[in-house]
Design a protein around this motif. Structure first.
Motif, short mmCIF file in Angstrom:
data_model
loop_
_atom_site.label_atom_id
_atom_site.label_comp_id
_atom_site.label_asym_id
_atom_site.label_seq_id
_atom_site.Cartn_x
_atom_site.Cartn_y
_atom_site.Cartn_z
N ILE A 57 0.84 -1.21 0.00
CA ILE A 57 0.00 0.00 0.00
C ILE A 57 0.87 1.26 0.00
O ILE A 57 0.57 2.25 -0.67
CB ILE A 57 -0.95 0.00 1.23
N LEU A 58 1.96 1.22 0.74
CA LEU A 58 2.83 2.40 0.85
C LEU A 58 3.93 2.41 -0.21
O LEU A 58 4.74 3.34 -0.25
CB LEU A 58 3.46 2.46 2.25
N ASP A 59 3.95 1.37 -1.04
CA ASP A 59 5.03 1.20 -2.02
C ASP A 59 6.39 1.40 -1.33
O ASP A 59 7.23 2.19 -1.77
CB ASP A 59 4.85 2.20 -3.18
N ALA A 60 6.56 0.70 -0.22
CA ALA A 60 7.71 0.92 0.65
C ALA A 60 8.85 -0.04 0.36
O ALA A 60 8.66 -1.12 -0.20
CB ALA A 60 7.29 0.77 2.11
N LYS A 61 10.03 0.42 0.75
CA LYS A 61 11.22 -0.43 0.68
C LYS A 61 11.47 -0.97 2.08
O LYS A 61 11.30 -0.24 3.06
CB LYS A 61 12.39 0.46 0.24
N ILE A 62 11.85 -2.25 2.18
CA ILE A 62 12.10 -2.81 3.51
C ILE A 62 13.60 -2.99 3.73
O ILE A 62 14.33 -3.39 2.83
CB ILE A 62 11.31 -4.13 3.73
N ALA B 41 18.76 -6.08 15.39
CA ALA B 41 19.06 -6.76 16.66
C ALA B 41 17.84 -6.88 17.56
O ALA B 41 17.69 -7.86 18.28
CB ALA B 41 20.17 -6.01 17.39
N ARG B 42 16.96 -5.89 17.51
CA ARG B 42 15.80 -5.87 18.40
C ARG B 42 14.57 -6.51 17.78
O ARG B 42 13.49 -6.46 18.34
CB ARG B 42 15.49 -4.45 18.85
N GLY B 43 14.69 -7.04 16.57
CA GLY B 43 13.60 -7.78 15.97
C GLY B 43 12.47 -6.95 15.40
O GLY B 43 11.32 -7.36 15.37
N LEU B 44 12.82 -5.72 14.93
CA LEU B 44 11.80 -4.84 14.35
C LEU B 44 12.00 -4.73 12.84
O LEU B 44 13.13 -4.59 12.37
CB LEU B 44 11.93 -3.44 14.93
N ALA B 45 10.88 -4.75 12.09
CA ALA B 45 10.97 -4.50 10.65
C ALA B 45 11.07 -2.99 10.41
O ALA B 45 10.40 -2.21 11.08
CB ALA B 45 9.75 -5.06 9.95
N LEU B 46 11.91 -2.59 9.45
CA LEU B 46 12.03 -1.17 9.08
C LEU B 46 11.66 -0.99 7.63
O LEU B 46 12.14 -1.73 6.77
CB LEU B 46 13.48 -0.69 9.22
N MET B 47 10.79 0.00 7.36
CA MET B 47 10.44 0.31 5.97
C MET B 47 10.57 1.81 5.74
O MET B 47 10.51 2.59 6.68
CB MET B 47 8.98 -0.05 5.68
N ALA B 48 10.72 2.21 4.47
CA ALA B 48 10.70 3.62 4.13
C ALA B 48 9.80 3.82 2.92
O ALA B 48 9.80 3.00 1.99
CB ALA B 48 12.10 4.13 3.82
N THR B 49 8.99 4.88 2.96
CA THR B 49 8.12 5.20 1.84
C THR B 49 8.38 6.64 1.39
O THR B 49 8.77 7.48 2.19
CB THR B 49 6.63 5.04 2.23
N GLU B 50 8.14 6.89 0.10
CA GLU B 50 8.29 8.26 -0.42
C GLU B 50 7.11 9.14 0.00
O GLU B 50 7.19 10.36 -0.06
CB GLU B 50 8.36 8.25 -1.96
N LEU B 51 6.01 8.51 0.43
CA LEU B 51 4.81 9.27 0.78
C LEU B 51 5.05 10.17 1.99
O LEU B 51 5.91 9.90 2.82
CB LEU B 51 3.66 8.31 1.10
#
Ligand SMILES: Nc1ncnc2c1ncn2[C@@H]1O[C@H](COP(=O)(O)OP(=O)(O)OP(=O)(O)O)[C@@H](O)[C@H]1O
Ligand SMILES: [Mg+2]
Lengths: 113, 139
Positions: free
Chosen positions: A9-14, A86-96
């Motif tokens: 939906i966010l067209d995000a990069k992970i 290390a802390r087990g969190l997913a990170l994403m970035a979106t241009e929105l």
């Protein structure tokens, strides 16, 4: 929805923990004020933010969230990615922008509680 | 009888590292098998306190003690002290710099959050000597 739907939906990069893409997420919040997140967040699993530093990861960690989305195309620094890894969190970035990203997720049925 | 005691030195010059002690504590409490709600309350209280130590008081020490009924967190610093505790406890009151605000803190919500999430809070402070914040979270 699943985290993978959020990504689409966010067209995000992970950037890390794509192993979490199959996880169900029930709600999200958006904020640039970490103390507000610490004060008002209940069980939201995604944090959308325009900030980009390690304290965003720490805040999400304290609140047991599973994913952070950086808005306005801010790619996280290596130190931020390493900490999230290390802390087990997913990170994403979106241009929105924050407004667009929150609006799209909300319209797709991802609420805030 | 103490089930667990942790001690940390908090570096006042490293904003990026702030929260490391809270993170370690959170993981230790998980291992102990404390209720998730208790763990989150402790994590929020300690993290806000740890950040305050770094941004307002140039670091200090944190002690976490767990017994059968409660987690006690003691944050002690040798910073400037708090001139007026009741204003400091007011939502929105902050002396944080713009630089700190750009990093996502300085909303004046930390101490009110800490008071809200713990069962008992005590602040001892003396100007130019330091501040000790003690919080108890029952479970
Ligand atoms: N350990 C401390 N030593 C000296 N002053 C402190 C300390 N902790 C808090 N203060 C003072 O109390 C004020 C309020 O603290 P509080 O944690 O509520 O807000 P903040 O740290 O400014 O912002 P936020 O917590 O929302 O990021 C601070 O701005 C600061 O002036
Ligand atoms: Mg604070």
């Amino acid at each position: 929805m699943k985290l993978s739907d959020v990504k689409t939906i966010l067209d995000a990069k992970i950037f890390c923990h794509d192993d979490l893409l199959d996880e169900e997420v029930n709600s999200a919040c958006g904020s640039d004020l970490m103390s507000d997140v610490l004060a008002f967040v209940k069980n939201q699993s995604i944090l959308l933010t325009g900030l980009n530093n390690q304290q965003v990861v720490r805040t999400a960690e304290m609140m047991d969230m599973s994913c952070i989305v950086f808005v306005r195309g801010k790619a996280p620094e290596a130190s931020v990615i390493n900490l999230a890894e290390a802390r087990g969190l997913a990170l994403m970035a979106t241009e929105l922008t924050m407004y667009q990203a929150c609006g799209k997720l909300y319209a797709a049925g991802l609420g805030d509680t | 009888m103490e089930a667990l005691r942790l001690e940390f030195n908090i570096d006042g010059d490293d904003f990026q590292a702030a929260g490391e002690a809270s993170s370690k504590t959170k993981r230790a409490l998980k291992k102990l098998g404390l209720p998730p709600d208790t763990i989150r309350r402790v994590a929020i209280c300690m993290y806000e306190g740890e950040i305050n130590m770094v941004i307002h008081a140039n670091g200090g020490t944190v002690t976490v003690e767990v017994d059968e009924t409660a987690v006690k967190i003691t944050l002690a610093d040798r910073g400037p002290g708090i001139p007026d505790i009741s204003s400091a406890l007011t939502e929105g009151f902050s002396t944080a710099t713009n630089q700190i605000r750009e990093l996502g803190f300085g909303a004046g919500m930390g101490l009110p959050n800490m008071r809200k999430y713990c069962d008992d809070m005590d602040i001892k402070t003396e100007l130019n000597v330091g501040t000790t914040v003690t919080m108890t979270v029952n479970f």
